[in-house]
Design an enzyme around this catalytic site. Structure first.
Site, mmCIF file in Angstrom:
data_model
loop_
_atom_site.group_PDB
_atom_site.id
_atom_site.type_symbol
_atom_site.label_atom_id
_atom_site.label_comp_id
_atom_site.label_asym_id
_atom_site.label_seq_id
_atom_site.Cartn_x
_atom_site.Cartn_y
_atom_site.Cartn_z
ATOM 1 N N LYS A 173 13.700 -29.584 41.250
ATOM 2 C CA LYS A 173 14.298 -30.508 40.291
ATOM 3 C C LYS A 173 13.796 -30.146 38.902
ATOM 4 O O LYS A 173 12.591 -29.928 38.710
ATOM 5 C CB LYS A 173 13.931 -31.947 40.656
ATOM 6 N N SER A 220 18.378 -39.642 40.688
ATOM 7 C CA SER A 220 18.501 -38.567 39.720
ATOM 8 C C SER A 220 18.201 -37.181 40.290
ATOM 9 O O SER A 220 18.399 -36.175 39.604
ATOM 10 C CB SER A 220 17.556 -38.827 38.534
ATOM 11 N N SER A 257 15.427 -42.323 43.195
ATOM 12 C CA SER A 257 15.972 -41.006 42.875
ATOM 13 C C SER A 257 15.807 -39.948 43.956
ATOM 14 O O SER A 257 16.317 -38.840 43.811
ATOM 15 C CB SER A 257 15.373 -40.488 41.568
#
Length: 557
Positions: free
Chosen positions: A204, A276, A300
């Site tokens: 990420k 996210s 997330s």
């Protein structure tokens, strides 16, 4: 994340108390503000303008109107929390550090291994791409495939399917091939680093890696290159894993919208992948990486894993160091794996866990895989008054396995009213953007941060004192059970730091254009071992995690 607005009624005295609690101006100024309000339950843009000097910001007329509406919602949350009785012995949970259970000896040395690690024949490329880490590890160790071959396969798929998924911020082809070549040399020499050796992964893009941008998904940081290497990335390097891409996240870790567009769900590319950890879940589900890392502050990892049909583990707060990773909220951020199986999550967690001397919240705690615990007799909680079909099937399954099924209720403390803790901490973390009015392309953060500028230390500490009560009630709940299934607990567990895991829980066909329904399981603090044991027992009996979406490489925008 936000509650639905409801009418608020304050008399002049209550309004004055609230304005005072927000720290807006002097006592004379506060009284003047309260006196000028024709409707005591209404905060106006003029009041916001007069208070701006306190926060040291200047808003536009439109922003003042938005802030006035938001402030009324904030006042409602504060009023809700004021109704919670707090005796003087309730401390605030400000220095948020969870201590693992006492143990004669803390196991720091990583030694997790797959339960079954049999290398069969080399599968076709499409099948190889979707294998879990447990099977990839066996093929690599027995040299049925090479790391270079596997890395090239994943890079090829990333380049092809990113046109549809928009899941990659930065490709790391050259680095990946160098790391893969090194892995193959070491494996040929008999130097085995563990089950992640030679397995390609994606980070990420809030995880720093030198030599590559770490953009946080935001246009303001597109060119940002950080010199430090995140602890989780360093530990994966040491384990011989191969970094193939920096994957997308919603701007400043919100949603699936980033400066390059919207990351898509591989099961339905007309739909966002949620966020996210949008790119991490999408790339893993699409067979473009062996595994990935995501982060969670308030959903997330859990949310995109549900949307994309992956298996995602949000570890206990403090189980994994956040050093080198973007800070959103110091007391809530967690880093965890997004994989294709429960056991993969166990193998990745074992590598990235533990203190590092940088993140003061990170601690060493026992963890072993495979677990030596017998699942028979474990107490599994469930919510009898509200169960999905997936949860009902899971209850029946665990009963057949010899578990004790225990009906439970979650604490009734209003956890969502405390989420302005996240708002305040993130506003502090990105205060420069607010003060510079550099807020384009940041999803809903501008409105949230501008509102959070009016949260005082008194209200922040009050919310954290209520958080302490919530932690104590969760401790009582876990006195009854070892894990529990389901539950509307996203705000609760992200505030208390409890680990949760989500895994596919139903059959679905690609033609349905819908992600597999999921099962969520939550465990005790620092007891990911039991959580993973229970989840693995369910996953191996169902095989829902082996389902995969169908993508056409020649499509895309």
């Amino acid at each position: 994340m936000r509650e639905t607005s409801r009418p608020v009624n304050f008399d002049r005295r209550s309004l004055l108390q609230t304005i005072s609690g927000l720290g807006i101006g002097t006592l004379v100024f506060q009284r003047a503000l309260a006196a000028q309000v024709e409707q005591p339950n209404r905060i106006t843009a003029d009041m916001i303008q007069q208070a701006e000097w306190v926060a040291g910001i200047e808003l536009s007329e439109e922003e003042r109107e938005v802030a006035a509406r938001s402030l009324q919602g904030l006042m409602r949350k504060m009023e809700t929390l004021r109704k919670i009785p707090l005796s003087n012995d309730i401390p605030p949970a400000v220095a948020f550090r969870l201590e693992p259970p006492s143990s004669p000896e803390v196991v720091r040395t990583q030694g997790a291994r797959p339960i079954e690690n049999h290398a069969g024949g080399k599968p076709a490329a499409e099948d190889l791409a979707f294998l879990p880490v447990t099977e990839l590890a066996a093929l690599l160790r027995h040299r049925k495939i090479s790391s270079v071959e596997l890395t090239k396969l994943y890079l090829e798929r990333l380049h092809a399917f990113d046109k549809q998924l928009h899941c990659v911020v930065t490709f790391t082809d050259d680095l990946a091939l160098r790391q893969a070549e090194r892995a193959d040399r070491e494996l040929a020499q008999g130097r085995y680093r563990g089950p992640l050796h030679g397995v390609p992964w994606g980070a990420k893009d809030l995880i720093a890696y030198p030599g590559f941008p770490t953009t946080w998904g935001a246009p303001q940081f597109q060119e940002q290159v950080l010199s430090e290497k995140a602890t989780v990335a360093r530990r994966l390097d040491d384990a011989g894993a191969v970094l193939v891409a920096k994957l997308t996240l919603g701007a400043i870790a919100m949603g699936d919208q980033w400066f390059g567009g919207m990351t898509r769900n591989p099961w339905n590319t007309e739909q966002g992948s949620s966020g996210s950890s949008a790119g991490s879940a999408a790339a893993t589900a699409a067979g473009c990486v062996g595994f990935s890392l995501g982060s969670e502050t308030l959903g997330s990892i859990i949310s995109p894993s549900r949307r994309c049909g992956t298996t995602g583990l949000r570890p206990t707060f403090g189980r994994v160091s956040r050093y080198g990773c973007m800070t959103l909220a110091w007391s809530m951020d967690k880093i965890g794996p997004i994989c294709r199986s429960v056991e993969d999550c166990a193998l990745v967690l074992d590598v990235i866990r533990g203190a590092d001397g940088h993140d003061t919240s990170a601690v060493d705690a026992d963890f072993a895989w495979p677990s030596a615990t017998d699942i028979r007799g474990l107490r599994v909680g469930y919510f009898a008054d509200k169960m999905s079909e997936v949860e009902q099937r899971a209850v029946d399954h665990f009963r057949q396995l010899g578990c004790e099924l225990v009906p439970i209720q979650l604490p009734r403390i209003p956890a969502w009213a405390m989420t302005f803790i996240l708002d305040a901490e993130s506003a502090c973390a990105f205060d420069d953007l607010v003060r510079d009015n550099n807020l384009e392309g940041l999803n809903h953060w501008p409105r949230i941060w501008q509102k959070a500028e009016f949260v005082t230390a008194v209200e922040y500490l009050r919310a954290n004192r209520v958080r302490t009560l919530l932690q104590r009630e969760m401790d009582q709940l876990f006195g009854q059970v070892d894990v529990y299934l389901g539950g509307d607990d996203l705000a609760i567990t992200n505030l208390t730091g409890h680990p949760s895991l989500v895994l596919p829980g139903a059959e679905v066909t690609p033609e349905q254009k819908a992600q597999p329904a999921s099962l969520k399981i939550t465990g005790k603090l620092f007891d990911e071992e039991t959580l993973l044991l229970v989840a693995h027992a369910y996953q191996t009996a169902t095989d829902y995690h082996l389902q995969r979406p169908v993508l056409a490489a020649d499509e895309g925008e």
